[in-house]
Design a protein around this motif. Sequence first.
Motif, PDB file in Angstrom:
ATOM      1  N   ILE A  13      -3.918  -5.601 -15.792  1.00 55.63           N
ATOM      2  CA  ILE A  13      -3.971  -4.806 -14.565  1.00 55.63           C
ATOM      3  C   ILE A  13      -5.349  -4.158 -14.473  1.00 55.63           C
ATOM      4  CG2 ILE A  13      -2.913  -2.964 -13.207  1.00 55.63           C
ATOM      5  CD1 ILE A  13      -0.401  -3.268 -14.961  1.00 55.63           C
ATOM      6  N   LYS A  36       0.839  -1.193   0.000  1.00 55.88           N
ATOM      7  CA  LYS A  36       0.000   0.000   0.000  1.00 55.88           C
ATOM      8  C   LYS A  36       0.880   1.252   0.000  1.00 55.88           C
ATOM      9  CE  LYS A  36      -4.309   1.431   2.124  1.00 55.88           C
ATOM     10  NZ  LYS A  36      -5.315   1.060   3.109  1.00 55.88           N
ATOM     11  N   LEU A  46      -7.627  -1.529 -12.558  1.00 53.25           N
ATOM     12  CA  LEU A  46      -7.492  -0.364 -11.674  1.00 53.25           C
ATOM     13  C   LEU A  46      -8.866   0.109 -11.242  1.00 53.25           C
ATOM     14  CD1 LEU A  46      -5.451   0.076 -14.428  1.00 53.25           C
ATOM     15  CD2 LEU A  46      -4.391   1.554 -12.739  1.00 53.25           C
ATOM     16  N   LEU A  97       6.405  -0.241 -11.439  1.00 53.64           N
ATOM     17  CA  LEU A  97       5.678  -1.465 -11.796  1.00 53.64           C
ATOM     18  C   LEU A  97       5.970  -1.841 -13.247  1.00 53.64           C
ATOM     19  CD1 LEU A  97       3.549  -3.706 -11.291  1.00 53.64           C
ATOM     20  CD2 LEU A  97       1.798  -2.037 -11.966  1.00 53.64           C
ATOM     21  N   ARG A 141      -2.337 -11.035  -5.781  1.00 58.77           N
ATOM     22  CA  ARG A 141      -2.618 -11.561  -7.106  1.00 58.77           C
ATOM     23  C   ARG A 141      -2.754 -13.076  -7.068  1.00 58.77           C
ATOM     24  NH1 ARG A 141       1.174 -12.025 -11.643  1.00 58.77           N
ATOM     25  NH2 ARG A 141      -0.064 -12.081 -13.557  1.00 58.77           N
ATOM     26  N   LEU A 197      -3.810  -8.379 -12.002  1.00 53.90           N
ATOM     27  CA  LEU A 197      -3.301  -7.620 -10.858  1.00 53.90           C
ATOM     28  C   LEU A 197      -4.297  -6.505 -10.551  1.00 53.90           C
ATOM     29  CD1 LEU A 197      -1.075  -6.621  -8.877  1.00 53.90           C
ATOM     30  CD2 LEU A 197      -0.042  -5.422 -10.816  1.00 53.90           C
ATOM     31  N   TRP A 198      -4.878  -6.525  -9.353  1.00 53.34           N
ATOM     32  CA  TRP A 198      -5.869  -5.513  -8.971  1.00 53.34           C
ATOM     33  C   TRP A 198      -5.207  -4.427  -8.139  1.00 53.34           C
ATOM     34  CZ3 TRP A 198     -11.297  -5.182  -9.768  1.00 53.34           C
ATOM     35  CH2 TRP A 198     -11.816  -6.213 -10.569  1.00 53.34           C
ATOM     36  N   ILE A 199      -5.471  -3.178  -8.507  1.00 51.60           N
ATOM     37  CA  ILE A 199      -4.948  -2.039  -7.754  1.00 51.60           C
ATOM     38  C   ILE A 199      -6.122  -1.129  -7.408  1.00 51.60           C
ATOM     39  CG2 ILE A 199      -3.256  -0.165  -7.703  1.00 51.60           C
ATOM     40  CD1 ILE A 199      -1.786  -1.482 -10.028  1.00 51.60           C
ATOM     41  N   ASN A 256      -3.384   0.834  -3.479  1.00 53.71           N
ATOM     42  CA  ASN A 256      -3.271  -0.440  -2.786  1.00 53.71           C
ATOM     43  C   ASN A 256      -3.190  -1.593  -3.787  1.00 53.71           C
ATOM     44  OD1 ASN A 256      -3.319  -2.361  -0.824  1.00 53.71           O
ATOM     45  ND2 ASN A 256      -5.429  -1.978  -0.165  1.00 53.71           N
ATOM     46  N   PHE A 257      -2.020  -2.258  -3.820  1.00 46.98           N
ATOM     47  CA  PHE A 257      -1.844  -3.420  -4.695  1.00 46.98           C
ATOM     48  C   PHE A 257      -2.447  -4.630  -3.988  1.00 46.98           C
ATOM     49  CE2 PHE A 257       1.414  -2.300  -8.022  1.00 46.98           C
ATOM     50  CZ  PHE A 257       1.425  -0.949  -7.756  1.00 46.98           C
TER      51      PHE A 257
END
Length: 155
Positions: A39, A2, A41, A18, A153, A134-136, A149-150
Amino acid sequence: MKYKTNNAKETQNIAKGLAEEVLKNNKKSLSTDKGAFVIALKGDLGGGKTTFIQGFAKGIGVKEKITSPTFNIYKNYKLKTNNYKLFYHFDCYRIENPKEILDLEFKKIIFDSKNIVVIEWPEKIKAVLPKNALWIKFKFINKTNRSINFLARKD
Ligand code: ADP
Ligand code: MG
């Protein structure tokens, strides 16, 4: 992981970091053996998703200025890297049914391991997103502060 950023440049710098990791493609946590690198977002309007994507695009060598693809849902940009050939930027804000995205050759795009795909408003198409995306998550804190906030995954 984070982060808290104090201006747009800091958000873009995190994105650039990244991008470098994705291009190196040597970290188990970031490599993809199946399909595109995706990704997702999510988060507040004005939270910095597009700003982050601008920094990310720069980091993977896109020279054009990234703006939101409001009318076309997505835009793509050629890449000159060893592992990836096309960068796709989707903005799903206007999508009402995940089926709409499938009409745009979405499956073909996310099955191609030569693609990097970034998606704003991914919740709108969650049902058709790959599990290993990959969720951010972006949060608007105040005029100049954002939290990024990553999320963990899944492979
Ligand atoms: P989203 O795509 O999430 O709706 P944008 O990236 O389009 O958000 O807009 C974010 C706005 O907030 C931009 O105008 C940017 O300059 C501004 N901003 C201010 N502080 C930050 C920060 N710490 N990180 C990202 N953007 C910031
Ligand atoms: Mg945006």
